[in-house]
Design a protein around this motif. Sequence first.
Motif, PDB file in Angstrom:
ATOM      1  N   THR B 142      15.244  58.817  39.501  1.00 13.02           N
ATOM      2  CA  THR B 142      15.066  57.369  39.284  1.00 13.02           C
ATOM      3  C   THR B 142      15.808  56.542  40.333  1.00 13.02           C
ATOM      4  O   THR B 142      15.349  55.473  40.715  1.00 13.02           O
ATOM      5  N   TRP B 143      16.962  57.027  40.782  1.00  7.70           N
ATOM      6  CA  TRP B 143      17.709  56.256  41.786  1.00  7.70           C
ATOM      7  C   TRP B 143      16.977  56.273  43.124  1.00  7.70           C
ATOM      8  O   TRP B 143      16.865  55.241  43.778  1.00  7.70           O
ATOM      9  N   ASP B 144      16.517  57.443  43.536  1.00 10.15           N
ATOM     10  CA  ASP B 144      15.828  57.527  44.830  1.00 10.15           C
ATOM     11  C   ASP B 144      14.486  56.784  44.790  1.00 10.15           C
ATOM     12  O   ASP B 144      14.067  56.182  45.787  1.00 10.15           O
ATOM     13  N   THR B 145      13.829  56.832  43.644  1.00  8.37           N
ATOM     14  CA  THR B 145      12.562  56.090  43.500  1.00  8.37           C
ATOM     15  C   THR B 145      12.807  54.592  43.656  1.00  8.37           C
ATOM     16  O   THR B 145      12.086  53.885  44.372  1.00  8.37           O
ATOM     17  N   ILE B 176      13.893  53.854  33.436  1.00  8.10           N
ATOM     18  CA  ILE B 176      15.149  53.292  33.948  1.00  8.10           C
ATOM     19  C   ILE B 176      14.841  52.070  34.818  1.00  8.10           C
ATOM     20  O   ILE B 176      14.005  52.146  35.723  1.00  8.10           O
ATOM     21  N   VAL B 177      15.530  50.966  34.532  1.00 15.79           N
ATOM     22  CA  VAL B 177      15.300  49.722  35.267  1.00 15.79           C
ATOM     23  C   VAL B 177      16.457  49.484  36.243  1.00 15.79           C
ATOM     24  O   VAL B 177      17.630  49.516  35.847  1.00 15.79           O
ATOM     25  N   ASN B 178      16.110  49.248  37.498  1.00 14.23           N
ATOM     26  CA  ASN B 178      17.105  48.964  38.554  1.00 14.23           C
ATOM     27  C   ASN B 178      18.256  49.958  38.568  1.00 14.23           C
ATOM     28  O   ASN B 178      19.421  49.594  38.746  1.00 14.23           O
ATOM     29  N   LYS B 179      17.968  51.203  38.294  1.00 12.67           N
ATOM     30  CA  LYS B 179      18.891  52.345  38.402  1.00 12.67           C
ATOM     31  C   LYS B 179      19.862  52.513  37.235  1.00 12.67           C
ATOM     32  O   LYS B 179      20.604  53.495  37.202  1.00 12.67           O
ATOM     33  N   TYR B 180      19.944  51.576  36.314  1.00 15.21           N
ATOM     34  CA  TYR B 180      20.943  51.783  35.267  1.00 15.21           C
ATOM     35  C   TYR B 180      20.503  51.372  33.874  1.00 15.21           C
ATOM     36  O   TYR B 180      20.973  51.924  32.894  1.00 15.21           O
ATOM     37  N   SER B 181      19.670  50.375  33.752  1.00 19.37           N
ATOM     38  CA  SER B 181      19.342  49.887  32.416  1.00 19.37           C
ATOM     39  C   SER B 181      18.136  50.662  31.888  1.00 19.37           C
ATOM     40  O   SER B 181      17.176  50.879  32.618  1.00 19.37           O
ATOM     41  N   ALA B 182      18.212  51.078  30.634  1.00 18.82           N
ATOM     42  CA  ALA B 182      17.205  52.031  30.159  1.00 18.82           C
ATOM     43  C   ALA B 182      16.397  51.529  28.966  1.00 18.82           C
ATOM     44  O   ALA B 182      16.948  50.934  28.040  1.00 18.82           O
ATOM     45  N   ALA B 314      26.249  51.821  38.064  1.00 12.91           N
ATOM     46  CA  ALA B 314      26.263  50.928  36.917  1.00 12.91           C
ATOM     47  C   ALA B 314      25.749  51.705  35.712  1.00 12.91           C
ATOM     48  O   ALA B 314      24.842  52.531  35.843  1.00 12.91           O
ATOM     49  N   VAL B 315      26.370  51.484  34.574  1.00 14.71           N
ATOM     50  CA  VAL B 315      25.922  52.168  33.356  1.00 14.71           C
ATOM     51  C   VAL B 315      25.708  51.130  32.273  1.00 14.71           C
ATOM     52  O   VAL B 315      26.423  50.137  32.200  1.00 14.71           O
TER      53      VAL B 315
END
Lengths: 76, 622
Positions: B142-145, B176-182, B314-315
């Motif tokens: 998700t981060w690389d995407t 996952i939204v913007n790498k942290y919000s789910a 960010a978590v």
Amino acid sequence: MAEPQIEIKAENCSGCLRCSLACSFYNTKERVFSLAEAQIVVRPDESNAWFNVEFRENCTSCGICVEHCDFGALTW
Amino acid sequence: MKKIGGYTGKILKIDLGEKRIFTEPLPEEWISSFTGGLGISFKLAYDNACPKEDALGPKNVLIFGAGPFVGTLIPGACKTTVVAKTPVSGFLGISGTGHLGMLKFTGYDNLMITGEADRPVYLKIDDDVEICDAGDLWGKDTWDTTEALWQKLGKQFVVACIGPAGENMAVQASIIVNKYSAYAQSGMGAVMGSKNLKAIALSGSRSISVADPGRFSELIDKAYHQSIESQKETINVFREWGTLRAMGPPISQFGPHEYKNYSEVVPPDLPYKFPLDRFMSEIKRGDISCMACPIGCKHLIRMLKGDKAGDSMAVSCLVGGFHGFAAHCAVEGWEDAIRCDELCNRLGMDYLSAGSAIAFAIELYQKKIIDKTDTDGLELKWGAAEEVQELLRQMALKQGFGKILAQGLIKGPQLIGKNSEKYAVHTRGHAIYYDPRRAMSPDLFSDMINASGDRFHAPGWAGKTITKEFLERHLGMPPDQAEQAVTDMKGYGLARFAKWAEDNATMFECLGLCQMPPHQKVELSVWAGLYEALTGIKTDGEKLLHAAVRVWNIRRKFDLLEGRTRKDDSFIAWRFVTERLASGGEDHDPVSEESFDALLTEYYKERGWDPTEGSVRQESNV
């Protein structure tokens, strides 16, 4: 355009966008919420803190954004 | 429809199979019946339901929604939802996040996705809508995407994507939204994956109008005062700890962190292995907020060990990670727990659902129900962070023993056999958050009988002192009903409270509000006033709650089409009805199925449903 006198501390920004939302609502003639019309822009930027904060060229330094920042990212 | 403040007035519909993109007006009668956001999504889900079809097949309908408050300055007006038939249980699944408000600025209140693309695609939604090739993104985490799409499209885009878990349709897969919000629970990532939909990227230049800006502005100040200014100390606690606040009393006393797959209570020394002062001084770097939220309960943290040491991430719900890995799997120490969180996030899986499945596997191994021949040589023991991470990878990639765990806590045990289902602790497939042997709270009761897959219909009432005045003022309960309810908070009072709490929570979701406790402090009349000033539609708290009742009924009707019965509502995990919970000097009895069943009947009566079967009566307005 007046040079904005507002100091940005991006490391304090939480990304809530309250500054942008308030800017558009209190400064647009139609009193709308618009990220496109807001004169302050917050976007992800991990190279510095988590967010980057910038003013657009039509910012008048009215201070609405400072009033709506709860995290100390915008100060006079 | 004529322009109503707060709403964009449009629904975006995309058929991935037919490659068809079109918009439809949001019917005004839907607004008066179901308010917006989640309510409209439920209506769309019900109208487009294909009962008994595979949740991971092309006929399932995936619907995102943002209520009328989203995109405004109302404190906490961030919550967006996604619904679809969930692969977890086969009923209507729900998940929420505070970071997809951009949907409103693209000009849509709801986004409905049907069909299945013939190759991996992503949606680019700005002034135009495009179905784009995602061949180069498929396989990425998700981060690389997200990084790849930001590089391609620019960081003005909000990116909601799936990782390998979603691509491989693990039922624990999140979006996952913007790498942290789910959009964490309910397996919505798996539904996206089943449609070959890798990501949705949104950037909008549209605006949201306000019917009465002067009154709206005054009421925003009032809501801000009630939720933020009047309780600064509480806000500071929520901001500093975020959801980790639940690690301490009073919430911890209700058993949200039972240990090792609910086989034990949390040992007294566990907090020392997760010192909160060290979290603040050495790990946390800053606060992260959802849209329009002055609280900032999410965290920016620094990676501590490994090849990413020194990097930040960010978590969102950190207590979910604590619960899933530290409590369920007994992983010790911030470093190892956070590494599990990071991996889970990158793979695109929900902390709690994944942690629950792994804890189930560890217990089976420890009880010698399975062994190395089942796990491809993997030795499963409590607290072994590396093995936990290996199972996370296997689940996301559907490899090894992870292939079975990725089927979830209903199908997984069926594949394993050997009576293993006894140790699968869940509510109709969904991971559970509290231990009902400790205390039956309205939150937990609602979670157990409705099993929606998210906590937002049971918003943190555990541990609160409930008075008649509270029920009247904040839940809108009529005085006579409130008076009755507080006299029997373990019996019908609890069932009644659960129903009203659900209605309030549903109203929040339909409007687009977060339910963190500070926002719950805002009076119902203020929310109603804000709705009037924003939209120009006359309303009051009673009308908004009545709409929430309709929303709850239509959700129920969807599930009834799928064959839901009282048996589904009364399911309680084997462990909870057979084993005592030893807690130091204080032992807790197993849950009485008889008492639970009686409570269920009371709940059906409160809802106005058939008291025997829980079916929605004909006269109930849908």
